[in-house]
Design an enzyme around this catalytic site. Sequence first.
Site, PDB file in Angstrom:
ATOM      1  N   HIS A 144      -6.701  11.198   0.716  1.00 37.23           N
ATOM      2  CA  HIS A 144      -6.669  10.407  -0.511  1.00 37.23           C
ATOM      3  C   HIS A 144      -7.037   8.970  -0.188  1.00 37.23           C
ATOM      4  O   HIS A 144      -6.658   8.449   0.855  1.00 37.23           O
ATOM      5  CB  HIS A 144      -5.272  10.473  -1.145  1.00 37.23           C
ATOM      6  N   ASP A 161      -4.909  17.480  -6.080  1.00 36.06           N
ATOM      7  CA  ASP A 161      -6.008  18.303  -6.604  1.00 36.06           C
ATOM      8  C   ASP A 161      -6.055  19.673  -5.945  1.00 36.06           C
ATOM      9  O   ASP A 161      -6.455  20.655  -6.567  1.00 36.06           O
ATOM     10  CB  ASP A 161      -7.355  17.586  -6.402  1.00 36.06           C
TER      11      ASP A 161
END
Length: 319
Positions: free
Chosen positions: A246, A304
């Site tokens: 991320h 995700d």
Amino acid sequence: DGNKGILLYRGYPIEQLAEKGDFLESCYLLLYGELPTQQEKSDFDRCIMQHTMVHEQFARFFHGFRRDSHPMAVMVACLGAMSAFYHDSIDITDPQQRMIASVRLISKVPTLAAMAYKYSIGQAFVYPRNDLSYAANFLRMCFSVPCEEYKTNPVLTRAMDRIFILHADHEQNASTSTVRLAGSSGANPFACIAAGVACLWGPAHGGANEACLKMLQEIGSVKRIPEFIARAKDKNDPFRLMGFGHRVYKNYDPRAKIMQKTCHEVLKELNIQDDPLLDIAIELEKIALNDEYFVEKKLYPNVDFYSGITLKALGFPTE
């Protein structure tokens, strides 16, 4: 705090909100800056659920799209069109109109999203039901059919609710920046949110969970995982492992921990154990959490990775 893996909404930890509250409570918190009292929560819930219907002409509006249109294309169009249907809440200089626009967006976007899904599969639109919770109502609008009674599942409803909570806010990300940039020109709230959704469409942002599922499909088999892991480690190979790492979190994404738990709850509830994509995902997860390369670079599974698998299990097609 990306280095410590902390996410707060108005000072409240995301873990607390996701475990103990519901999405509309988080909405109230983000809008007003404080958690609601029991009476305030009841009034806010009723206000939202009484505005879930959309203008009947939206049904005709949908018929202008091909059935295979990408749902994000449809959503951008629908959100922009809201400003044509709701003229009484487009003056951004009026605080009351801004709040009315916020309520309309929160209440009507699930209805429009469900209509986009139903249209894509050729099924009849399902009207909202105000006696259901926000998440249960959305799932019913997506998956019920007129010829049989739809029964809500509390585990699946809770999973959908958590997905909404975990994606409600995430600092100054790309779509938030887009909404604020559009808003700085004086554009109406519906146009600004449509611009944000267009930005969210990108694979580096909201499209990451779709890209993650497509990657799992490309891998195709647990046996091929070592091949793709080697490619991910090769600097000269353009292949990237989607759903890992991320830009903000240099530690474990706090949303991913909640989503991981939720994902396994859904799979257990639906008794899904022989899904090949799930087998690949579980094996990839093990490798990412134990492989020295991934641990050193802090490439942990992100929100995700788990949300895509969960949404697929709930019944939403990858596209």
